[in-house]
Design a protein around this motif. Structure first.
Motif, PDB file in Angstrom:
ATOM      1  N   GLU A  99       0.825  -1.204   0.000  1.00 50.40           N
ATOM      2  CA  GLU A  99       0.000   0.000   0.000  1.00 50.40           C
ATOM      3  C   GLU A  99       0.864   1.261   0.000  1.00 50.40           C
ATOM      4  O   GLU A  99       0.550   2.234  -0.694  1.00 50.40           O
ATOM      5  N   ALA A 100       1.957   1.269   0.756  1.00 56.27           N
ATOM      6  CA  ALA A 100       2.846   2.431   0.797  1.00 56.27           C
ATOM      7  C   ALA A 100       3.495   2.658  -0.566  1.00 56.27           C
ATOM      8  O   ALA A 100       3.593   3.801  -1.037  1.00 56.27           O
ATOM      9  N   ILE A 101       3.919   1.582  -1.222  1.00 55.50           N
ATOM     10  CA  ILE A 101       4.519   1.705  -2.558  1.00 55.50           C
ATOM     11  C   ILE A 101       3.488   2.210  -3.554  1.00 55.50           C
ATOM     12  O   ILE A 101       3.772   3.096  -4.368  1.00 55.50           O
ATOM     13  N   ALA A 102       2.279   1.670  -3.499  1.00 56.76           N
ATOM     14  CA  ALA A 102       1.219   2.110  -4.418  1.00 56.76           C
ATOM     15  C   ALA A 102       0.892   3.587  -4.211  1.00 56.76           C
ATOM     16  O   ALA A 102       0.690   4.333  -5.186  1.00 56.76           O
ATOM     17  N   GLU A 103       0.848   4.033  -2.962  1.00 62.64           N
ATOM     18  CA  GLU A 103       0.579   5.444  -2.668  1.00 62.64           C
ATOM     19  C   GLU A 103       1.707   6.332  -3.197  1.00 62.64           C
ATOM     20  O   GLU A 103       1.459   7.379  -3.790  1.00 62.64           O
ATOM     21  N   MET A 104       2.949   5.901  -3.011  1.00 61.23           N
ATOM     22  CA  MET A 104       4.102   6.649  -3.517  1.00 61.23           C
ATOM     23  C   MET A 104       4.036   6.768  -5.037  1.00 61.23           C
ATOM     24  O   MET A 104       4.221   7.843  -5.603  1.00 61.23           O
ATOM     25  N   GLU A 105       3.732   5.655  -5.710  1.00 62.09           N
ATOM     26  CA  GLU A 105       3.649   5.660  -7.169  1.00 62.09           C
ATOM     27  C   GLU A 105       2.505   6.538  -7.661  1.00 62.09           C
ATOM     28  O   GLU A 105       2.642   7.240  -8.677  1.00 62.09           O
ATOM     29  N   ALA A 106       1.381   6.543  -6.952  1.00 67.03           N
ATOM     30  CA  ALA A 106       0.253   7.401  -7.329  1.00 67.03           C
ATOM     31  C   ALA A 106       0.643   8.872  -7.223  1.00 67.03           C
ATOM     32  O   ALA A 106       0.291   9.690  -8.093  1.00 67.03           O
ATOM     33  N   ARG A 107       1.375   9.226  -6.185  1.00 67.85           N
ATOM     34  CA  ARG A 107       1.830  10.612  -6.028  1.00 67.85           C
ATOM     35  C   ARG A 107       2.823  10.990  -7.131  1.00 67.85           C
ATOM     36  O   ARG A 107       2.821  12.112  -7.622  1.00 67.85           O
ATOM     37  N   ALA A 108       3.676  10.048  -7.518  1.00 69.78           N
ATOM     38  CA  ALA A 108       4.611  10.302  -8.618  1.00 69.78           C
ATOM     39  C   ALA A 108       3.842  10.555  -9.911  1.00 69.78           C
ATOM     40  O   ALA A 108       4.153  11.483 -10.659  1.00 69.78           O
ATOM     41  N   GLN A 109       2.830   9.751 -10.150  1.00 72.76           N
ATOM     42  CA  GLN A 109       2.019   9.899 -11.359  1.00 72.76           C
ATOM     43  C   GLN A 109       1.300  11.246 -11.375  1.00 72.76           C
ATOM     44  O   GLN A 109       1.209  11.896 -12.416  1.00 72.76           O
ATOM     45  N   GLN A 110       0.820  11.689 -10.226  1.00 65.34           N
ATOM     46  CA  GLN A 110       0.165  12.997 -10.132  1.00 65.34           C
ATOM     47  C   GLN A 110       1.108  14.134 -10.513  1.00 65.34           C
ATOM     48  O   GLN A 110       0.666  15.180 -10.988  1.00 65.34           O
ATOM     49  N   LEU A 111       2.411  13.929 -10.295  1.00 71.09           N
ATOM     50  CA  LEU A 111       3.408  14.939 -10.655  1.00 71.09           C
ATOM     51  C   LEU A 111       3.836  14.841 -12.119  1.00 71.09           C
ATOM     52  O   LEU A 111       4.640  15.643 -12.581  1.00 71.09           O
ATOM     53  N   GLY A 112       3.329  13.839 -12.831  1.00 69.50           N
ATOM     54  CA  GLY A 112       3.695  13.650 -14.226  1.00 69.50           C
ATOM     55  C   GLY A 112       4.898  12.751 -14.440  1.00 69.50           C
ATOM     56  O   GLY A 112       5.456  12.695 -15.531  1.00 69.50           O
ATOM     57  N   ALA A 113       5.298  12.034 -13.410  1.00 69.20           N
ATOM     58  CA  ALA A 113       6.445  11.121 -13.514  1.00 69.20           C
ATOM     59  C   ALA A 113       5.991   9.773 -14.071  1.00 69.20           C
ATOM     60  O   ALA A 113       4.818   9.409 -13.971  1.00 69.20           O
ATOM     61  N   ASN A 114       6.942   9.047 -14.640  1.00 65.89           N
ATOM     62  CA  ASN A 114       6.640   7.691 -15.107  1.00 65.89           C
ATOM     63  C   ASN A 114       7.520   6.634 -14.428  1.00 65.89           C
ATOM     64  O   ASN A 114       7.491   5.468 -14.788  1.00 65.89           O
TER      65      ASN A 114
END
Length: 108
Positions: free
Chosen positions: A60-75
């Motif tokens: 869950e922590a990794i998924a949340e981190m990745e979601a925040r990265a995606q919100q910033l436009g990161a891949n």
């Protein structure tokens, strides 16, 4: 989204850094699992209940981190680090995933 513990990607070139990001999870361990772990502590062996909770919280922590990265436009996220803590005697675990959100292009 790819997340790696290394500072670079073998087949990619970082073209933009979006910033440091985090994913945090505070999870409670229920009484039954806590009781089972206490028994395991006395007689020895692994606590499957705690292990399940740790795996779930980490994912869950990794998924949340990745979601925040995606919100910033990161891949992608590089330099990923996972930390675990306990919260007093309340039967709580804290899992934090952190890394750097980046935009990566494939090397050609």
């Amino acid at each position: 989204m790819i997340s790696v513990t290394t500072p670079t990607l073998e087949n990619g070139r970082i073209v933009e850094y979006k910033g440091i990001i985090f994913g945090e999870v505070v999870a409670g361990i229920n009484f039954i699992k806590d009781f089972g772990a206490s028994i395991r502590n006395i007689v020895g062996g692994r606590s499957a209940g705690y292990e399940e909770e740790l795996v779930k919280a980490r994912n869950e922590a990794i998924a949340e981190m990745e979601a925040r990265a995606q919100q910033l436009g990161a891949n992608a996220v590089v330099g990923v680090d996972i930390d675990y803590e306990t919260f007093g005697n309340a039967g709580m675990i804290i899992v934090t995933a952190s890394g750097t959100a980046v935009v990566v292009q494939n090397k050609e």
